[in-house]
Design a protein around this motif. Structure first.
Motif, PDB file in Angstrom:
ATOM      1  N   GLU A   1       0.484  -7.192  -9.423  1.00 12.98           N
ATOM      2  CA  GLU A   1      -0.444  -6.900  -9.564  1.00 12.98           C
ATOM      3  C   GLU A   1      -0.717  -5.194  -8.712  1.00 12.98           C
ATOM      4  O   GLU A   1      -1.385  -4.212  -9.076  1.00 12.98           O
ATOM      5  CB  GLU A   1      -2.095  -7.250  -9.043  1.00 12.98           C
ATOM      6  CG  GLU A   1      -2.324  -9.025  -8.898  1.00 12.98           C
ATOM      7  CD  GLU A   1      -3.272  -9.938  -9.014  1.00 12.98           C
ATOM      8  OE1 GLU A   1      -3.018 -10.411  -9.633  1.00 12.98           O
ATOM      9  OE2 GLU A   1      -2.907  -9.952  -7.437  1.00 12.98           O
ATOM     10  N   ALA A   2      -0.415  -4.904  -7.751  1.00 13.33           N
ATOM     11  CA  ALA A   2      -0.221  -3.102  -6.959  1.00 13.33           C
ATOM     12  C   ALA A   2       0.806  -2.860  -8.327  1.00 13.33           C
ATOM     13  O   ALA A   2       0.044  -1.693  -7.772  1.00 13.33           O
ATOM     14  CB  ALA A   2       0.124  -3.687  -5.933  1.00 13.33           C
ATOM     15  N   GLU A  36       0.904  -1.221  -0.247  1.00 10.57           N
ATOM     16  CA  GLU A  36       0.201   0.272  -0.109  1.00 10.57           C
ATOM     17  C   GLU A  36       0.765   1.441  -0.493  1.00 10.57           C
ATOM     18  O   GLU A  36       1.183   2.693  -0.412  1.00 10.57           O
ATOM     19  CB  GLU A  36      -0.704  -0.392   1.674  1.00 10.57           C
ATOM     20  CG  GLU A  36      -1.878   1.130   1.272  1.00 10.57           C
ATOM     21  CD  GLU A  36      -2.514   1.006   0.478  1.00 10.57           C
ATOM     22  OE1 GLU A  36      -3.531   3.420  -0.056  1.00 10.57           O
ATOM     23  OE2 GLU A  36      -3.118   0.837  -0.403  1.00 10.57           O
ATOM     24  N   LYS A  37       2.192   0.770   0.785  1.00 11.78           N
ATOM     25  CA  LYS A  37       2.689   2.047   1.011  1.00 11.78           C
ATOM     26  C   LYS A  37       3.225   3.259  -0.379  1.00 11.78           C
ATOM     27  O   LYS A  37       3.869   4.004  -0.995  1.00 11.78           O
ATOM     28  CB  LYS A  37       3.792   1.760   1.913  1.00 11.78           C
ATOM     29  CG  LYS A  37       4.845   3.454   2.339  1.00 11.78           C
ATOM     30  CD  LYS A  37       5.731   2.620   3.701  1.00 11.78           C
ATOM     31  CE  LYS A  37       5.252   2.552   4.083  1.00 11.78           C
ATOM     32  NZ  LYS A  37       6.255   2.549   5.919  1.00 11.78           N
ATOM     33  N   LEU A  39       0.991   1.808 -11.627  1.00 11.12           N
ATOM     34  CA  LEU A  39       1.241   1.977 -13.111  1.00 11.12           C
ATOM     35  C   LEU A  39       0.357   2.489 -13.945  1.00 11.12           C
ATOM     36  O   LEU A  39      -0.088   3.656 -14.061  1.00 11.12           O
ATOM     37  CB  LEU A  39       1.934   1.377 -13.978  1.00 11.12           C
ATOM     38  CG  LEU A  39       3.330   0.970 -13.228  1.00 11.12           C
ATOM     39  CD1 LEU A  39       3.647  -0.956 -13.843  1.00 11.12           C
ATOM     40  CD2 LEU A  39       4.124   1.512 -13.765  1.00 11.12           C
ATOM     41  N   HIS A  40      -1.152   1.974 -14.105  1.00  4.33           N
ATOM     42  CA  HIS A  40      -2.465   2.528 -14.747  1.00  4.33           C
ATOM     43  C   HIS A  40      -3.518   4.019 -13.922  1.00  4.33           C
ATOM     44  O   HIS A  40      -3.489   4.787 -14.647  1.00  4.33           O
ATOM     45  CB  HIS A  40      -3.120   1.411 -14.415  1.00  4.33           C
ATOM     46  CG  HIS A  40      -3.258   0.208 -15.595  1.00  4.33           C
ATOM     47  ND1 HIS A  40      -3.989   0.828 -16.678  1.00  4.33           N
ATOM     48  CD2 HIS A  40      -2.912  -0.821 -15.249  1.00  4.33           C
ATOM     49  CE1 HIS A  40      -3.293  -0.491 -17.634  1.00  4.33           C
ATOM     50  NE2 HIS A  40      -2.842  -1.449 -16.578  1.00  4.33           N
ATOM     51  N   ALA A  41      -2.806   4.497 -12.066  1.00  3.63           N
ATOM     52  CA  ALA A  41      -3.362   5.020 -11.805  1.00  3.63           C
ATOM     53  C   ALA A  41      -2.743   6.330 -12.260  1.00  3.63           C
ATOM     54  O   ALA A  41      -2.649   7.091 -12.610  1.00  3.63           O
ATOM     55  CB  ALA A  41      -3.470   4.610 -10.091  1.00  3.63           C
ATOM     56  N   TYR A  42      -1.074   6.278 -12.365  1.00  5.58           N
ATOM     57  CA  TYR A  42      -0.509   7.623 -11.993  1.00  5.58           C
ATOM     58  C   TYR A  42       0.575   7.772 -12.860  1.00  5.58           C
ATOM     59  O   TYR A  42       1.805   8.337 -13.698  1.00  5.58           O
ATOM     60  CB  TYR A  42       1.226   7.544 -10.592  1.00  5.58           C
ATOM     61  CG  TYR A  42      -0.341   8.027  -9.582  1.00  5.58           C
ATOM     62  CD1 TYR A  42      -0.451   8.362  -8.919  1.00  5.58           C
ATOM     63  CD2 TYR A  42      -0.091   6.644  -8.952  1.00  5.58           C
ATOM     64  CE1 TYR A  42      -1.572   9.018  -8.125  1.00  5.58           C
ATOM     65  CE2 TYR A  42      -1.364   6.490  -7.753  1.00  5.58           C
ATOM     66  CZ  TYR A  42      -1.803   7.286  -7.639  1.00  5.58           C
ATOM     67  OH  TYR A  42      -2.718   7.786  -5.934  1.00  5.58           O
ATOM     68  N   GLY A  43       0.595   6.112 -14.286  1.00  2.00           N
ATOM     69  CA  GLY A  43       1.676   6.441 -15.406  1.00  2.00           C
ATOM     70  C   GLY A  43       3.097   6.366 -15.171  1.00  2.00           C
ATOM     71  O   GLY A  43       3.334   5.012 -13.880  1.00  2.00           O
ATOM     72  N   THR A  83      -2.960   3.786  -5.073  1.00  2.00           N
ATOM     73  CA  THR A  83      -3.676   4.219  -6.606  1.00  2.00           C
ATOM     74  C   THR A  83      -4.866   4.673  -5.493  1.00  2.00           C
ATOM     75  O   THR A  83      -5.713   5.344  -5.481  1.00  2.00           O
ATOM     76  CB  THR A  83      -5.027   2.408  -7.104  1.00  2.00           C
ATOM     77  OG1 THR A  83      -5.184   2.225  -5.788  1.00  2.00           O
ATOM     78  CG2 THR A  83      -3.114   2.231  -7.710  1.00  2.00           C
ATOM     79  N   SER A  84      -5.364   5.425  -3.913  1.00  2.00           N
ATOM     80  CA  SER A  84      -6.115   6.273  -3.540  1.00  2.00           C
ATOM     81  C   SER A  84      -5.455   7.370  -2.542  1.00  2.00           C
ATOM     82  O   SER A  84      -4.569   6.574  -1.840  1.00  2.00           O
ATOM     83  CB  SER A  84      -7.131   5.780  -3.528  1.00  2.00           C
ATOM     84  OG  SER A  84      -7.170   4.472  -2.237  1.00  2.00           O
TER      85      SER A  84
END
Length: 178
Positions: free
Chosen positions: A100-101, A58-59, A106-110, A63-64
């Motif tokens: 997966e994390a 998470e750290k 990557l999808h969230a922040y590029g 993604t949120s």
């Protein structure tokens, strides 16, 4: 000078039970990581190590909320500690969670540093090697295929490498046993 494993074994051979007990108690008190590791080894309770892995994932990859650190060192260390005590299927699950994390991040922040791509590729390769040791019915093919699909379109050849590793894994599974 650091203590070698051979030296440690020799020292432990020379100790009696009360001395060994005191060493273990001192290690337990020394850090939270030691407490989790001893609980896993002595009691079969892997929950502390798994919780630590989730916290570190998470750290590093959140993604949120706040931005992720994108520093994978803590997550890699937590994953390594968990892999030492986990059953093969649980270890595979943990390795896939890591990748997966990272892909979700990557999808969230590029894009991110190239070494993070290499880290995820290494963990994915390890996961596939572990999966190859399982019975076919225990391999999570749909999850692996979804991961490969989700990893598409990222830089530094990451997408290509993930797809290549998966294709190579499938080919090895199809090879006849000698």
């Amino acid at each position: 000078m650091a203590l070698t494993l051979t030296q440690l074994r020799q020292t432990l051979d020379d100790m009696d039970a009360p001395e060994l007990r005191e060493v273990l108690v001192a290690l337990y008190r020394a850090s939270a990581d030691n407490k989790r590791q001893l609980a896993a080894l002595l009691e079969g309770d892997h929950s502390g190590l798994l919780d630590r892995l989730e916290t570190e994932l998470e750290k590093a990859f959140r993604t949120s909320g706040r931005l992720p650190t994108m520093k994978v060192g803590g997550a890699k260390k937590a994953l390594a500690a968990y892999l030492k005590v986990a059953a093969p299927a649980d270890a595979l699950d943990a390795e896939l969670r890591y990748v997966e994390a990272g892909v979700l991040c990557l999808h969230a922040y590029g894009d991110w540093p190239e070494n993070n791509y290499a880290s995820m590729e290494g963990v994915f390769e390890s996961a596939l090697k572990r999966a190859a040791t399982l019975d076919l019915k225990d391999i999570p093919f749909k999850r692996l295929e979804r991961l490969v699909s989700n990893a598409g379109a990222f830089g530094y050849g990451f997408s290509d490498q993930i797809a290549y590793l998966y294709d190579e894994f499938l080919e090895k599974l199809e090879e006849p046993e000698e």
